[in-house]
Motif scaffolding. Structure first.
Motif, PDB file in Angstrom:
ATOM      1  N   LYS A 275       0.833  -1.210   0.000  1.00  0.00           N
ATOM      2  CA  LYS A 275       0.000   0.000   0.000  1.00  0.00           C
ATOM      3  C   LYS A 275       0.866   1.257   0.000  1.00  0.00           C
ATOM      4  O   LYS A 275       0.559   2.236  -0.690  1.00  0.00           O
ATOM      5  CB  LYS A 275      -0.920  -0.004   1.215  1.00  0.00           C
ATOM      6  N   ARG A 277       3.968   1.471  -1.145  1.00  0.00           N
ATOM      7  CA  ARG A 277       4.572   1.619  -2.470  1.00  0.00           C
ATOM      8  C   ARG A 277       3.563   2.154  -3.471  1.00  0.00           C
ATOM      9  O   ARG A 277       3.887   3.008  -4.306  1.00  0.00           O
ATOM     10  CB  ARG A 277       5.128   0.267  -2.945  1.00  0.00           C
ATOM     11  N   TYR A 278       2.321   1.642  -3.367  1.00  0.00           N
ATOM     12  CA  TYR A 278       1.280   2.133  -4.275  1.00  0.00           C
ATOM     13  C   TYR A 278       1.014   3.612  -4.032  1.00  0.00           C
ATOM     14  O   TYR A 278       0.871   4.395  -4.979  1.00  0.00           O
ATOM     15  CB  TYR A 278       0.005   1.322  -4.065  1.00  0.00           C
ATOM     16  N   SER A 279       0.960   3.978  -2.723  1.00  0.00           N
ATOM     17  CA  SER A 279       0.717   5.376  -2.391  1.00  0.00           C
ATOM     18  C   SER A 279       1.853   6.258  -2.900  1.00  0.00           C
ATOM     19  O   SER A 279       1.619   7.333  -3.465  1.00  0.00           O
ATOM     20  CB  SER A 279       0.573   5.528  -0.872  1.00  0.00           C
ATOM     21  N   GLU A 280       3.098   5.786  -2.717  1.00  0.00           N
ATOM     22  CA  GLU A 280       4.244   6.555  -3.193  1.00  0.00           C
ATOM     23  C   GLU A 280       4.235   6.659  -4.719  1.00  0.00           C
ATOM     24  O   GLU A 280       4.543   7.711  -5.272  1.00  0.00           O
ATOM     25  CB  GLU A 280       5.536   5.906  -2.707  1.00  0.00           C
ATOM     26  N   GLU A 281       3.902   5.532  -5.370  1.00  0.00           N
ATOM     27  CA  GLU A 281       3.848   5.557  -6.826  1.00  0.00           C
ATOM     28  C   GLU A 281       2.741   6.482  -7.315  1.00  0.00           C
ATOM     29  O   GLU A 281       2.924   7.249  -8.277  1.00  0.00           O
ATOM     30  CB  GLU A 281       3.621   4.130  -7.345  1.00  0.00           C
ATOM     31  N   ARG A 282       1.599   6.412  -6.643  1.00  0.00           N
ATOM     32  CA  ARG A 282       0.490   7.300  -7.012  1.00  0.00           C
ATOM     33  C   ARG A 282       0.881   8.754  -6.795  1.00  0.00           C
ATOM     34  O   ARG A 282       0.606   9.612  -7.644  1.00  0.00           O
ATOM     35  CB  ARG A 282      -0.736   6.941  -6.177  1.00  0.00           C
ATOM     36  N   PHE A 283       1.537   9.027  -5.655  1.00  0.00           N
ATOM     37  CA  PHE A 283       1.994  10.391  -5.385  1.00  0.00           C
ATOM     38  C   PHE A 283       2.983  10.841  -6.455  1.00  0.00           C
ATOM     39  O   PHE A 283       2.909  11.971  -6.952  1.00  0.00           O
ATOM     40  CB  PHE A 283       2.639  10.449  -3.997  1.00  0.00           C
ATOM     41  N   ARG A 284       3.924   9.937  -6.793  1.00  0.00           N
ATOM     42  CA  ARG A 284       4.926  10.300  -7.797  1.00  0.00           C
ATOM     43  C   ARG A 284       4.268  10.591  -9.134  1.00  0.00           C
ATOM     44  O   ARG A 284       4.615  11.575  -9.814  1.00  0.00           O
ATOM     45  CB  ARG A 284       5.941   9.162  -7.941  1.00  0.00           C
ATOM     46  N   ARG A 285       3.291   9.758  -9.502  1.00  0.00           N
ATOM     47  CA  ARG A 285       2.622   9.981 -10.785  1.00  0.00           C
ATOM     48  C   ARG A 285       1.837  11.286 -10.782  1.00  0.00           C
ATOM     49  O   ARG A 285       1.828  12.017 -11.781  1.00  0.00           O
ATOM     50  CB  ARG A 285       1.684   8.808 -11.081  1.00  0.00           C
ATOM     51  N   VAL A 286       1.158  11.555  -9.660  1.00  0.00           N
ATOM     52  CA  VAL A 286       0.402  12.806  -9.566  1.00  0.00           C
ATOM     53  C   VAL A 286       1.340  13.993  -9.684  1.00  0.00           C
ATOM     54  O   VAL A 286       1.082  14.947 -10.429  1.00  0.00           O
ATOM     55  CB  VAL A 286      -0.391  12.867  -8.236  1.00  0.00           C
ATOM     56  N   SER A 289       2.737  14.172 -13.227  1.00  0.00           N
ATOM     57  CA  SER A 289       1.769  14.463 -14.285  1.00  0.00           C
ATOM     58  C   SER A 289       1.156  15.855 -14.168  1.00  0.00           C
ATOM     59  O   SER A 289       0.416  16.281 -15.049  1.00  0.00           O
ATOM     60  CB  SER A 289       0.640  13.414 -14.258  1.00  0.00           C
TER      61      SER A 289
END
Length: 614
Positions: A275, A277-286, A289
């Motif tokens: 979770k 890693r997903y949150s960090e990846e989501r944050f990074r993508r946001v 982008s």
């Protein structure tokens, strides 16, 4: 010494027999043996005993002589005496029997002995005594018992753990496993004991997992501790992620004798990490982008975080960007005092939106300046407060704004010219009507005058729009005042004897352009009608115009103190064109017209106001 059954001489007594046993080598054996040794007569009384057995029994050597076993060992007598009696009766030895009980030397605890009872025979073969030999096993028994209890305690502890713990031979054969992994897998210890560890239920669902375990065992045999996360199979073919460790166990000589596998269920941790890693990846993508530049700085202004858009906006690579401070990105003209401004903000940070009506510029790597809007957001972390700046390059917006301002200026000039020309053209039409009226019969002149009045009311609207530079609405009170002056000039003869006032509650009432024209025509018709008909046969009269604002509505009251309307005469009826026009004008304004019950004539108009912005 030999203890046998033999024939005794008639003159030999029991005492002499025991004295013979005590003599010579036997006496030496009796007093120097590590074993407990005693000689009992046929009455089971002690005739001789060495110090070792006396110490076992907890009574001195002298205290034994002549006393029976029952006297010396009252708590053991029920066990020992029957055995001794059996030897006396049968003449047969009892060898290596285990005796357990309490003696004076073991008060409060159980002593353990390994005893042998051998018959002493006279020369006739009659058993006249017993040679008792005892080895004290109490300490060994207590040690064994302690070890057993310790082993059981360790087993209970291990079985009470949720941790996977086992024991393997160096070649990977399972010796033992605690209860937790067995129950979790729904198997018994017999299902795994004696098997190779990698062939057990937990691992044999996947050849790659088995090979990984074999490699780990090989490394552990070489003396290494191996640790990694692995997915194992549990009951119902479910899966569990464990933190697995394999350690070598060495003996006192440093030799590896066993391998100890252990593991903890880390499924929850793995889920949390996934979770995260997903949150960090989501944050990074946001962050990456986002069309705007995002820059996070610390209390010294150093850049801690930035997205690719921010770096490219300023012409830097990501690596270069992280070497900068925020002062590197501001124009040279404000760099010297920007640090003080930043420190002042960081002392009392609060969210600050994009700057409005303020020209802000940023500097690129090449030194070029470009317009920006910047929003600031303080973020609190364990290490302190960080400031997140949102930077928007508004170069395109500025160009669009300039074009819009230029277009608006051109449109304003055009509308200004249009209203000016319309006003002039309406005045020309009014002048033409005035000239034409000079050559028409007297009875027709009144129609020309009415038309002129209407045209002047419309021209006044365009005059006001031209003067106030606002082309979508008109302030109604100002319009009424100007219109009343115009009507006084148009009907100057009548206004020698008639007065007219304009009142308001001092609140602005703006009329939209769509409502302003019919509003002016309506007022023109109501006032003109009053001037012509309300004061016939009278020397004076008064017309009152009141403009009020109530919420989003405007209320206009036009009243006079004249003779009043004839019976049955209402707006929309009668021979007058202007009076017939009134309902249509009210409809154009989406208004409501009410005829008031007054001493003279009164009308009240209610309509919706336009916005108040100028």
């Amino acid at each position: 010494m030999e203890v046998t059954r033999g024939n005794s001489r008639p003159e030999e007594t029991a005492d002499s027999r025991f004295l013979a046993l005590k003599s010579g080598a036997f006496d030496t054996f009796l007093h120097h043996s590590d074993m407990g040794v005693a000689i009992l007569d046929s009455d089971l009384c002690y005739r001789a005993i060495n110090a070792t057995l006396a110490q076992f029994n907890g009574v001195s050597v002298e205290g034994h002589i002549g006393r029976s076993v029952s006297e010396i060992l009252p708590k053991l007598a029920p066990i020992v005496v029957p055995a001794l009696q059996a030897v006396l009766t049968t003449g047969e030895s009892l060898v290596d029997i285990e005796i357990k009980g309490e003696t004076p030397s073991t008060l409060g605890r159980i002593g353990v002995w390994k005893a042998s009872y051998l018959p002493i025979n006279d020369d006739s073969g009659n058993t006249v005594g017993i040679l008792a030999i005892a080895v004290n096993r109490t300490i060994e028994h207590e040690l064994a018992q302690a070890k057993k209890e310790s082993d059981e305690l360790v087993r209970r502890v291990l079985d009470g753990l949720f941790t996977f713990v086992g024991m393997l031979t160096p070649d990977g054969t399972v010796i033992d496993v605690n209860k937790s992994p067995l129950e979790a897998a729904g198997i018994s210890v017999d299902d795994v004991r004696g098997n190779k560890f990698w062939d057990c239920y937990w691992w044999n669902y996947d050849p790659d997992i088995q090979q990984q375990l074999r490699d780990a065992l090989e490394s552990a045999r070489a003396g290494n501790v191996v640790r990694y996360d692995v997915v194992v199979r549990m009951a119902g073919d479910s899966r569990m992620t464990i933190d697995f460790m394999l350690s070598p166990l060495r003996n006192a000589q440093g030799e590896i004798t066993h391998l100890i596998p252990s593991g903890n269920d880390v499924s929850a941790r793995v889920v949390s990490e996934q979770k995260l890693r997903y949150s960090e990846e989501r944050f990074r993508r946001v962050v990456e982008s986002t069309a705007d530049g995002l820059i996070m700085i610390d209390e010294n202004g150093s850049i801690l975080l930035a997205n690719s858009r921010a770096a490219s906006m300023f012409g830097y690579s990501k690596k270069e960007f992280y070497q900068l401070t925020i002062e590197s990105l501001v124009p040279d003209s404000i760099r010297d005092h920007h640090s003080a401004l930043r420190e002042g903000y960081q002392a009392a940070p609060q969210a600050r939106g994009m700057a409005s009506m303020q020209e802000l510029y940023a500097k690129t790597k090449k030194g070029d300046l470009f317009p920006v809007e910047i929003g600031l957001t303080p973020l609190t972390f364990e290490g302190g407060t960080r400031i997140l700046a949102t930077v928007m390059d508004i170069t395109i917006q500025k160009d669009i704004q300039k074009n819009l301002i230029r277009a608006l200026t051109e449109k304003t000039s055009l509308l200004n010219e249009v209203h000016h020309r319309v006003k002039n053209n309406l005045q020309v039409v009014s002048s033409l009507l005035s000239l034409q009226a000079r050559s028409v019969p007297e009875e027709a002149k009144i129609h020309f005058e009415e038309s002129q009045s209407r045209i002047k009311a419309m021209a006044l609207i365009h005059q006001l729009l031209y003067e106030q530079k606002n082309f979508d609405k008109v302030e109604s009170v100002a319009y009424l005042q100007r219109l009343s002056d115009l009507l006084r000039r148009s009907y100057s003869n009548a206004f020698h004897r008639i007065t007219m006032t304009v009142e308001s509650n001092n609140e602005s009432c703006f009329l939209s352009l769509e409502h302003a024209l019919p509003f002016g025509l309506l007022v023109n018709e109501l006032v003109t009608n009053a001037v012509k008909h309300a004061f016939v046969g009278r020397d004076s009269g008064h017309i009152n115009l009141v403009m009020e604002r109530k919420g989003d509505n405007a209320i206009l009251t036009v009243s006079d103190d004249g003779v009043g309307l004839p019976d049955g005469c209402r707006p929309g009826t009668g021979g007058s064109l202007g009076f017939r026009l009134i309902p249509g004008l009210v409809d154009q304004m989406d208004g409501v017209l009410e005829v008031l019950n007054t001493s003279g004539t009164g009308f009240r108009l209610m309509l919706k106001l336009a916005g108040d912005s100028e």
